[in-house]
Scaffold this active site. Structure first.
Site, PDB file in Angstrom:
ATOM      1  N   ASP A  52       0.881  -1.178  -0.111  1.00  0.00           N
ATOM      2  CA  ASP A  52       0.239   0.130   0.045  1.00  0.00           C
ATOM      3  C   ASP A  52       1.034   1.305   0.006  1.00  0.00           C
ATOM      4  OD1 ASP A  52      -1.835   2.178   0.506  1.00  0.00           O
ATOM      5  OD2 ASP A  52      -2.658   1.043   2.330  1.00  0.00           O
ATOM      6  N   TYR A 144     -11.563  12.142 -10.309  1.00  0.00           N
ATOM      7  CA  TYR A 144     -10.488  11.605 -10.894  1.00  0.00           C
ATOM      8  C   TYR A 144      -9.520  12.562 -11.313  1.00  0.00           C
ATOM      9  CZ  TYR A 144      -7.429   9.294 -14.555  1.00  0.00           C
ATOM     10  OH  TYR A 144      -6.588   9.177 -15.275  1.00  0.00           O
ATOM     11  N   ALA A 146      -9.548  15.823 -10.322  1.00  0.00           N
ATOM     12  CA  ALA A 146      -8.837  16.529  -9.426  1.00  0.00           C
ATOM     13  C   ALA A 146      -7.730  15.766  -8.746  1.00  0.00           C
ATOM     14  CB  ALA A 146     -10.036  16.646  -8.037  1.00  0.00           C
ATOM     15  N   LYS A 148      -5.647  13.716 -10.488  1.00  0.00           N
ATOM     16  CA  LYS A 148      -4.580  13.958 -11.223  1.00  0.00           C
ATOM     17  C   LYS A 148      -4.138  15.091 -11.540  1.00  0.00           C
ATOM     18  CE  LYS A 148      -4.024   9.547 -12.788  1.00  0.00           C
ATOM     19  NZ  LYS A 148      -2.699   8.793 -12.735  1.00  0.00           N
ATOM     20  N   ILE A 177      -6.403   5.132 -22.725  1.00  0.00           N
ATOM     21  CA  ILE A 177      -5.136   4.125 -22.905  1.00  0.00           C
ATOM     22  C   ILE A 177      -6.011   3.023 -23.392  1.00  0.00           C
ATOM     23  CG2 ILE A 177      -3.239   2.710 -21.970  1.00  0.00           C
ATOM     24  CD1 ILE A 177      -2.846   4.898 -19.822  1.00  0.00           C
TER      25      ILE A 177
END
Length: 226
Positions: A52, A144, A146, A148, A177
């Site tokens: 983790d 997501y 925010a 990145k 991708i």
């Protein structure tokens, strides 16, 4: 001379492609992943599963193992992360916390802990995975994007912080991708326009190379099908 390379999220599709590219270039690679084991082994690669990356103790133990096995760290590629699509109205605040943890806190944790070894390298390299979707977020992409966007700001800030050292810090910003998961999630899309993992890996290899020694703090879109 072979470099010591760490690829986080190395058991996934993109991490696999990046790891294979560095091995093909003659480097010594370690893959660190939250999953316990890799679906596809790579000969000669050190795999450390069950980590983790938001846990500083577990992350430090993994870095210590890499240092002992490979004699330092020259390149850190932060592929580990996750994705979630949901609107704010119908979604959960926990999703925002989870995206920040998976995409940003994991990146910041291992990068901070790896810096003492990276700064000892003659040409240390950090390459992060940002997202084209974080430039302008569409519906359902808030949490997501925010997280990145945080990776983008981390990249810029750390590049400035390390401007007097041998380490460069850059990020690649892929569009969609081409992975089996994305194909399953978006079966009606035009797959030929999606970015191939191998094409992203080639950009990362360039940013990790001596030829990119003058580039730091760059956010590089990777959007062609390839």
């Amino acid at each position: 001379m072979a470099r010591s390379v760490i690829v986080t999220g190395g058991f996934g599709v993109l991490g696999q492609a990046v790891s294979e590219a560095f091995v093909a270039a003659g480097d010594t690679v370690c893959r660190i992943d939250f999953a316990q084991t890799a679906h596809t082994p790579i000969a000669g690669v050190l795999d450390i599963g069950g980590v983790d990356l938001t846990d500083a103790v577990a992350t430090q133990a993994a870095l210590d193992a890499v240092n002992a096995a490979h004699g330092g760290i020259d390149v850190l590629v932060n592929v580990a992360g996750g994705f979630s699509w949901e609107t704010l109205e119908d979604g959960a605040i926990d999703t925002w916390l989870r995206m920040q943890s998976m995409n940003l806190v994991s990146n910041a944790t291992i990068t901070k802990l790896a810096l003492p070894l990276l700064t000892q390298s003659e040409q240390g390299r950090i390459v992060n995975i940002g997202a084209g979707a974080a430039i302008s977020a569409g519906m359902g992409m808030g949490a997501y994007a925010a997280s990145k966007s945080g990776v983008h700001r981390l990249t810029e800030a750390l590049a400035a912080e390390l401007s007097g050292k041998t380490v460069t810090v850059n990020a690649v910003l892929p569009s969609i991708i081409d992975t089996p998961t994305n194909r399953a999630d978006m079966p009606d899309a035009v797959f030929s326009t999606w970015v191939q993992p191998g094409a992203i890996a080639e950009v990362i290899l360039f940013l990790a190379s001596p030829a990119a020694r003058a580039i730091s703090g760059a956010l590089i879109p990777v959007t062609r099908g390839g």
